[in-house]
Design an enzyme around this catalytic site. Structure first.
Site, PDB file in Angstrom:
ATOM      1  N   GLY A 190     115.116 -30.580 -21.604  1.00  0.00           N
ATOM      2  CA  GLY A 190     116.541 -30.657 -21.366  1.00  0.00           C
ATOM      3  C   GLY A 190     117.305 -31.440 -22.410  1.00  0.00           C
ATOM      4  N   ASP A 191     116.639 -32.411 -23.073  1.00  0.00           N
ATOM      5  CA  ASP A 191     117.285 -33.196 -24.123  1.00  0.00           C
ATOM      6  C   ASP A 191     116.901 -32.708 -25.516  1.00  0.00           C
ATOM      7  OD1 ASP A 191     114.658 -33.985 -24.201  1.00  0.00           O
ATOM      8  OD2 ASP A 191     115.059 -36.129 -23.982  1.00  0.00           O
ATOM      9  N   GLU A 211     112.988 -33.247 -14.951  1.00  0.00           N
ATOM     10  CA  GLU A 211     113.567 -34.262 -15.828  1.00  0.00           C
ATOM     11  C   GLU A 211     112.925 -35.631 -15.571  1.00  0.00           C
ATOM     12  OE1 GLU A 211     114.190 -35.122 -18.631  1.00  0.00           O
ATOM     13  OE2 GLU A 211     116.150 -34.192 -18.932  1.00  0.00           O
ATOM     14  N   ASN A 212     112.597 -36.262 -16.663  1.00  0.00           N
ATOM     15  CA  ASN A 212     111.835 -37.518 -16.642  1.00  0.00           C
ATOM     16  C   ASN A 212     110.517 -37.350 -15.908  1.00  0.00           C
ATOM     17  OD1 ASN A 212     113.851 -38.706 -18.082  1.00  0.00           O
ATOM     18  ND2 ASN A 212     114.650 -39.944 -16.397  1.00  0.00           N
TER      19      ASN A 212
END
Length: 338
Positions: free
Chosen positions: A296-297, A221-222
């Site tokens: 994830g988004d 993530e990120n």
């Protein structure tokens, strides 16, 4: 790699010989049992004879589950073809073989793309396994994805987990993000460490391996990471392969590992990285959803192909992963021609 014709492959359904141990049997024997087991191509347990995936026929909306030809065997492509004859079929659900109910359905909208994803064309890519059995793949063409936000047994927080995926070595891009693994439960970006998923492609964002890709990396993530350096020279590109096996695992104490290799060649599994996570990811905050083909988004700009994969809630040993890899090689993935 030799290719079988569709006619030859359709006859191969009778060539399957039962295999004593399949990937999730191997993980279980090593005390790292699967909590999710997904495959379009075959059973991942030697005794599993239940549904692998569910088709949806567009002409009338009918649903139909595809099972292995026998427990522990390849998917029944004849049943697939008979149901879809004269119509168009999508993969409505990818069934979890672990018994925990962690099935994957088409993903809802999220923070990146607010609209729901499309299902894949169920018949877009035929191939052959076990030396003669025709099967199909989940072929993602952008805007497509699957998800389960309400799972059972999947690692959360800094708990350990391991995962693997078999994917296509020649169907990828630099879009975000062709992932399989652990993600947020509300489809929003919750920051560093709230994901731990396998990524396949050549997106050069926060991290990269050696060369120009494609690479097996981790989506934490990120950030997509090939290790804890950029470039991570130990993470070599897997260019020119038709079938790729990819593995990611992580545990508490700030440790994770990435592996990958030619899914058709014995002894070809390579350790790309094994060590501490990147700065800012030392303590993970995993949430335990499962995603496939997206970030994830719900970032859904990637392309890719999914054949099979599984997740555990323990940190698998190198020996277990090597045995799982050999099971993948023994499945004899190969092309099929029309």
């Amino acid at each position: 790699m030799p290719m079988r014709s569709v006619a030859e492959a359709s006859l191969g359904i009778n060539e399957f010989t039962a295999v004593p141990k399949l990937p999730c049997d191997i993980y279980a024997a090593a005390k790292t049992p699967c909590v999710a087991a997904h495959a379009i191509t075959r059973a991942l347990y030697a005794n599993y004879g239940g549904p692998l995936y569910v088709l949806k026929r567009t002409s009338d909306g009918a649903l139909h589950a595809i099972t292995p030809v026998a427990p522990g065997g390849p998917a029944n492509a004849k049943d697939h073809d008979d149901f879809c004859a004269g119509s168009f079929c999508k993969i409505h659900r990818i069934v979890d073989q672990s018994g925990r109910g962690n099935h994957l359905d088409t993903a809802p909208g999220g923070g990146s793309v607010p609209t729901a994803d499309r299902a894949v064309d169920a018949s877009r890519e035929p191939l052959v396994v076990y030396g003669g059995s025709k099967v199909y793949a989940a072929y993602f063409e952008g805007g497509m994805g699957y998800r389960n936000d309400n799972t059972s047994g999947v690692a959360v927080g800094d708990e350990p987990e391991s995962m693997y995926m078999v994917t296509s070595g020649d169907h990828f891009n630099g879009g975000c993000c062709f992932d399989y693994g652990n993600a947020e439960t509300d489809n929003l970006d919750h920051g560093a460490g709230t994901m731990e998923a396998i990524y396949w492609g050549n997106l050069n964002w926060t991290g990269r391996g050696d060369g120009q890709g494609p690479w097996v990396m981790g989506d934490l993530e990120n950030g997509l990471f090939a290790g804890n350096n950029t470039p991570q020279v130990s993470n070599k590109p897997l260019a020119g392969l038709r079938f790729v096996a990819a593995m990611v695992k992580g545990r508490s104490g700030n440790h994770w590992a990435i592996k990958g290799g030619d899914a058709t060649k014995a002894g070809a599994l390579h350790k790309m990285f094994d060590g501490p996570r990147p700065r800012g990811y030392e303590v993970m905050k995993k949430q335990g959803a499962i995603i496939l083909g997206i970030g994830g988004d719900n970032s859904n700009w990637s392309v890719g192909t999914f054949y099979e994969g599984a997740m555990t809630n323990e940190y698998a040993s190198d020996d277990a992963e090597q045995t799982v890899f050999q099971s993948i090689v023994d499945a004899k993935y190969q092309n099929v021609i029309s």
